[in-house]
Write a protein that holds these residues in place. Structure first.
Motif, mmCIF file in Angstrom:
data_model
loop_
_atom_site.group_PDB
_atom_site.id
_atom_site.type_symbol
_atom_site.label_atom_id
_atom_site.label_comp_id
_atom_site.label_asym_id
_atom_site.label_seq_id
_atom_site.Cartn_x
_atom_site.Cartn_y
_atom_site.Cartn_z
ATOM 1 N N ASN B 90 52.808 44.654 47.809
ATOM 2 C CA ASN B 90 51.848 45.059 46.788
ATOM 3 C C ASN B 90 52.195 46.408 46.201
ATOM 4 O O ASN B 90 52.072 46.634 45.002
ATOM 5 C CB ASN B 90 50.447 45.111 47.381
ATOM 6 N N GLN B 91 52.615 47.324 47.088
ATOM 7 C CA GLN B 91 52.938 48.659 46.616
ATOM 8 C C GLN B 91 54.144 48.629 45.689
ATOM 9 O O GLN B 91 54.142 49.262 44.637
ATOM 10 C CB GLN B 91 53.216 49.557 47.812
ATOM 11 N N GLN B 112 45.411 39.146 45.027
ATOM 12 C CA GLN B 112 45.910 40.071 44.012
ATOM 13 C C GLN B 112 45.843 39.456 42.627
ATOM 14 O O GLN B 112 45.870 40.158 41.620
ATOM 15 C CB GLN B 112 47.368 40.443 44.303
ATOM 16 N N TRP B 116 45.824 41.227 38.669
ATOM 17 C CA TRP B 116 47.017 41.194 37.818
ATOM 18 C C TRP B 116 46.757 40.421 36.534
ATOM 19 O O TRP B 116 47.300 40.749 35.490
ATOM 20 C CB TRP B 116 48.194 40.574 38.583
ATOM 21 N N GLN B 383 38.295 39.260 41.280
ATOM 22 C CA GLN B 383 38.807 40.605 41.570
ATOM 23 C C GLN B 383 37.776 41.402 42.372
ATOM 24 O O GLN B 383 36.621 41.488 41.992
ATOM 25 C CB GLN B 383 39.126 41.339 40.277
ATOM 26 N N SER B 386 38.505 40.571 47.795
ATOM 27 C CA SER B 386 39.197 40.909 49.039
ATOM 28 C C SER B 386 38.557 42.125 49.714
ATOM 29 O O SER B 386 38.543 42.213 50.945
ATOM 30 C CB SER B 386 40.681 41.137 48.789
ATOM 31 N N ASP B 387 37.990 43.038 48.927
ATOM 32 C CA ASP B 387 37.257 44.174 49.526
ATOM 33 C C ASP B 387 36.055 43.674 50.298
ATOM 34 O O ASP B 387 35.770 44.119 51.405
ATOM 35 C CB ASP B 387 36.652 45.095 48.460
ATOM 36 N N VAL B 388 35.326 42.762 49.650
ATOM 37 C CA VAL B 388 34.111 42.252 50.274
ATOM 38 C C VAL B 388 34.466 41.523 51.567
ATOM 39 O O VAL B 388 33.806 41.692 52.602
ATOM 40 C CB VAL B 388 33.362 41.321 49.302
ATOM 41 N N ALA B 390 37.114 42.027 53.373
ATOM 42 C CA ALA B 390 37.546 43.029 54.362
ATOM 43 C C ALA B 390 36.337 43.655 55.040
ATOM 44 O O ALA B 390 36.323 43.877 56.254
ATOM 45 C CB ALA B 390 38.400 44.094 53.688
ATOM 46 N N ASP B 391 35.300 43.923 54.239
ATOM 47 C CA ASP B 391 34.083 44.504 54.800
ATOM 48 C C ASP B 391 33.394 43.507 55.731
ATOM 49 O O ASP B 391 32.933 43.855 56.817
ATOM 50 C CB ASP B 391 33.145 44.897 53.652
ATOM 51 N N GLY B 394 35.089 43.353 58.996
ATOM 52 C CA GLY B 394 34.694 44.462 59.862
ATOM 53 C C GLY B 394 33.414 44.126 60.606
ATOM 54 O O GLY B 394 33.269 44.447 61.788
ATOM 55 N N GLU B 397 33.754 41.497 63.487
ATOM 56 C CA GLU B 397 34.224 42.004 64.784
ATOM 57 C C GLU B 397 33.058 42.267 65.731
ATOM 58 O O GLU B 397 33.211 42.208 66.943
ATOM 59 C CB GLU B 397 35.047 43.285 64.572
ATOM 60 N N ASN B 414 27.163 42.554 48.291
ATOM 61 C CA ASN B 414 28.468 43.031 47.844
ATOM 62 C C ASN B 414 29.171 41.998 46.980
ATOM 63 O O ASN B 414 29.782 42.333 45.960
ATOM 64 C CB ASN B 414 29.348 43.365 49.050
ATOM 65 N N SER B 421 30.372 42.301 38.166
ATOM 66 C CA SER B 421 31.242 43.226 37.437
ATOM 67 C C SER B 421 32.468 42.498 36.893
ATOM 68 O O SER B 421 33.061 42.935 35.907
ATOM 69 C CB SER B 421 31.657 44.392 38.329
#
Lengths: 386, 423
Positions: B90-91, B112, B116, B383, B386-388, B390-391, B394, B397, B414, B421
């Motif tokens: 990605n980077q 991603q 993109w 878009q 993936s943040d949601v 990831a949260d 968390g 767990e 979320n 948006s």
């Protein structure tokens, strides 16, 4: 962040020769040209690789750049403080993530900076003693973690602190069941409170919050996983700072110590009232560098946990990277970097105010006190010294 | 005068010193990462005649296979092409897009994709491919944004239930006991749980636990992709079931049993069953060759069978100077025979239905993975999803003791914000 300081320092150095030809003319005028010539590589390098990128990042943080093409192209729009308000005021996921990252890093700084400063000062005083045999060997040993790559040390710690790793093996001989360090998201303060029977916080703490997370989460303390990073940071950096302290200790001449000895001071008094005050500039350096380094912690997180478990090792620096490169939120990533910059600057200023040299000795420090008992007044022996 | 010179030197020294300190003390290592993508200069851009590929490889087998395939295409087409392996895909792609000189062809992941597409980095070409209809429909859907089929699915994988045969017979279970619904999964896990072995292990993430949500008829985003459905009663039912298995001690997360992921937990014998994709077969072959196992489709939940699928596609950059050749290359790489070769080389599942039979006959033990494609659902591609997730991961767990409803409520908030948006 200290990069900005160096940039300013250079531009300051650039200015001083320019002033001189106005006062002195003739042959001196050519020195100015030579001066410019000599510092031009530095100006070009710093300008190209520091000032321009910093300015561009500042622009990105107030733009809607999406990561394609130049951020300066005409298609990129100005969005004002939107990225910042998303981060600080919105209360959504972006704010929660940032709040979590600041919480984690604040605990990290709060524990690492005092611990590493105290430990490095202790080590420096120890290896500076002339009676110690094999001082060189000790100095090398203590300094060694600092010259090792942080990635290598992180990997080593991942092994040491794995669930069945050496640390837990060692603890098991003491009949202690060690936690699964890098997978344990429980906050240390919460664990301690839990041991005292407090399982959930009062409504005042759980109901209100700051930056999208509740006060109860703010006081959770570093997670067990973060604690390992704290131990690691203290382990790796105290050697570097020990070196600074040794250099400063060697600046203190022996007669100061002797004079204090003649005054009948104890070893502790000599350390606390003679040595430590004379180390104040070094102390300032060490704490400043510690603060800056700790707020920017990135490589350990990137190689070690990538923010997990449960985001408890997320730091603003890593979050900035993640927002930009993984989530294409370049404006937010840049905004995080600038908020982090502000945090570091503010903390450094506060620390500078606390540690600044005063011209006059405060009244209560004019006499030798056993400890700083403040305004108690009943300090034994104080009257006799007067 | 001498003073001025001295103070100038001093300032310069301080400046230099500060710079040096920044370099060592700061600990920011952004500039240390040498992008592998730029390791070979002089290829790709400029001439327009040659192509560059950037891939995130799983290992030498994959790199070699892609290299061989691309070399074969180069020989056939007469166009030079070079393959670079990214250490942080990605980077490196982000750098390419920002510099307007991205690799022509690259691996693109579903999370991603939306970003993109939004910034116009991707060239939508997939519907032009001759074999466009041959891709599994669910995969096409994964790479379709606003009705545009952006890129050709490279390959895919689904999750299935992997069972340790020795532990199975030891527990007195037979082939008839292979779980088909949640009750039989629970009873099998109970039978398989012994002192140092837990019945079922899977990673603490939506990418595993989400299968139960799919089986209950839940998910994160509604079918039309406009509404978050994370706090639906189906999801609550699914997570409550998972939670009960965890608290009963018949299921565990890998980290609870000293292992890094489900495959390791399974191979080391700490877990008798796991939920993983077909990559586990390669891992078991390399690390635990003695474990004998069978693969079954995941059991059905209240709403029938369900599993998750993961996939990447061959992205083509909008800034590529030779898109025609790039499309031709992708056509070659996704052709039925070539995909069969990739499957053999590094064990991925072909993304075209026409290669399915070949895969089933080459890897009969993996048929369950391919069969699961029928009822598999992809990851949300909007878009920010993936943040949601990831949260959410968390929070998963801590699922053992978590308040399931509150947890899903936060995910709902979320996810809805992200959908709004993206609107």
């Amino acid at each position: 962040m200290s990069t900005t300081r160096s940039a300013e320092a250079t531009s300051a150095s650039a200015r001083s020769p320019r002033r001189s030809p106005s006062r002195r003319s003739g042959v001196r005028g050519r020195e100015a040209a030579a001066g410019w010539l000599f510092i031009s590589p530095m100006i070009v390098i710093l300008g190209l690789f520091l000032v321009v990128p910093v300015l561009m990042a500042a622009w990105v943080s107030v733009s809607d750049w999406t990561g394609r093409g130049s951020p300066l192209s005409s298609t990129v729009g100005f969005v004002g403080g939107e990225n910042y308000s998303r981060l600080l005021a919105d209360g959504g996921l972006a704010t929660q993530d940032f709040g979590t990252a600041v919480r984690n890093n604040a605990w990290y700084v709060f524990l690492v900076v005092p611990l590493q400063t105290a430990l490095s000062l202790f080590l420096a005083v120890m290896v500076n003693r002339k009676v110690l045999r094999g001082r060189g060997a000790f100095r090398t040993a203590f300094y060694f973690p600092s010259v090792t790559s942080s990635v290598a040390i992180t990997v080593l710690f991942l092994f040491l602190f794995s669930a069945s790793g050496a640390v837990n093996k060692g603890l098991s001989y003491l009949s202690i069941t060690g936690p699964n360090w890098f997978a344990d998201a429980r906050g240390v303060v919460h664990v301690l409170l839990g041991a005292l029977g407090v399982q959930s916080g009062p409504a005042a703490l759980t109901g209100n919050g700051f930056l999208g997370i509740t006060w109860w989460s703010w006081i959770s303390g570093p997670s067990v996983a973060m604690s390992v990073f704290i131990i690691m940071a203290v382990f790796t950096t105290s050697g570097t700072f020990m070196l600074l302290f040794i250099a400063a200790l060697q600046q203190i001449s022996g007669d100061v110590e002797e004079a204090a000895l003649m005054d009948g001071t104890s070893a502790w008094q000599r350390f606390w009232y003679v040595t430590v005050p004379m180390l104040r500039p070094t102390l300032f350096t060490v704490i400043t560098l510690g603060l800056i380094g700790c707020w920017q912690v990135f490589d350990q997180i990137y190689t070690g946990t990538q923010g997990g478990p449960a985001k408890t090792t997320l730091t603003p620096a890593y979050l900035s990277y993640q927002s930009s490169f993984e989530q294409q939120q370049w404006g937010r990533g840049a905004a995080i970097a600038f908020v982090l910059f502000a945090i570091i600057v503010v903390l450094t200023i506060i620390q500078r105010l606390i540690l600044r040299e005063r011209d006059t000795v405060p009244r209560r420090k004019r006499f030798i006190h056993p400890i700083r008992t403040g305004e108690s007044g009943a300090v034994p022996g104080a009257g006799a010294q007067r | 005068m001498r003073r001025t010179a001295r103070s100038t030197t001093l300032t310069a020294l301080i400046a230099g010193g500060a710079l040096a300190l920044t370099a060592c003390g700061g600990g920011s290592s952004f500039d240390d990462d040498e992008p592998a993508g730029t390791a070979e200069p002089g290829t790709g851009d400029g001439t327009g005649a040659s192509l560059t590929l950037l891939i995130g490889s799983s290992g030498d087998a994959e790199t070699d296979a892609v290299n061989a395939a691309v070399a074969a295409w180069s020989e056939q087409s007469g166009i030079a092409a070079s393959v670079n392996v990214a250490s942080d895909l990605n980077q490196e792609l982000a750098q390419g897009f920002a510099a307007a000189s991205p690799p022509d062809v690259f691996y693109a992941s579903t999370d991603q994709l939306a970003g993109w597409v939004a910034n116009g980095s991707l060239h939508p070409y997939a519907s032009e491919l001759a074999s466009a209809d041959d891709f599994y429909p669910s995969l096409q859907e994964n790479f379709t944004v606003d009705g545009e089929f952006y890129c050709a699915p490279k390959d895919f994988s689904t999750l299935a239930l992997v069972i340790n045969e020795d532990a199975w017979t030891e527990a007195g279970l037979t082939e008839a006991d292979v779980p088909t619904d949640w009750d039989s999964l629970r009873s099998a896990a109970e039978a398989l749980t012994t002192g140092d072995q837990v019945g079922l292990a899977f990673g603490p993430e939506y990418q595993r636990v989400g299968t139960f949500m799919a089986q209950a008829g839940g998910g994160l985003v509604s079918e039309d992709g406009t509404e978050a459905i994370a706090d639906s009663p189906e999801n609550i039912e699914a997570l409550t079931f998972v939670q009960s298995m965890l608290t009963d001690g018949i299921a565990a997360f890998p980290s609870d049993i000293d292992t890094g992921w489900g495959g390791e937990a399974f191979g080391s014998g700490r877990a008798a069953m796991t939920i993983e994709g077909n990559w586990i077969t390669g891992a078991l072959r390399n690390d635990f060759p003695d474990v004998s196992y069978l693969v079954a489709p995941l059991p059905a939940g209240p709403a029938g069978q369900g599993t998750l699928q993961f996939t990447n596609c061959w992205g083509i950059a909008a800034d590529s100077s030779n898109q025609e050749a790039a499309i031709d290359l992708v056509e070659f790489l996704t052709a039925t025979e070539q995909q069969a070769e990739f499957a053999e080389a590094f064990g991925v599942m072909p993304s075209v239905e026409s290669a399915g039979d070949d895969f089933r006959s080459t890897f009969p033990e993996q048929a369950a993975f391919l069969d699961s494609a029928e009822f598999a659902v992809g990851m949300p591609t909007v878009q920010g999803a993936s943040d949601v997730i990831a949260d959410f991961n968390g929070q998963i767990e801590g699922l053992r003791t978590a308040d399931v409803e509150a947890m899903l409520q936060s995910v709902q908030t979320n996810m809805q914000a992200v959908l709004d948006s993206a609107g």
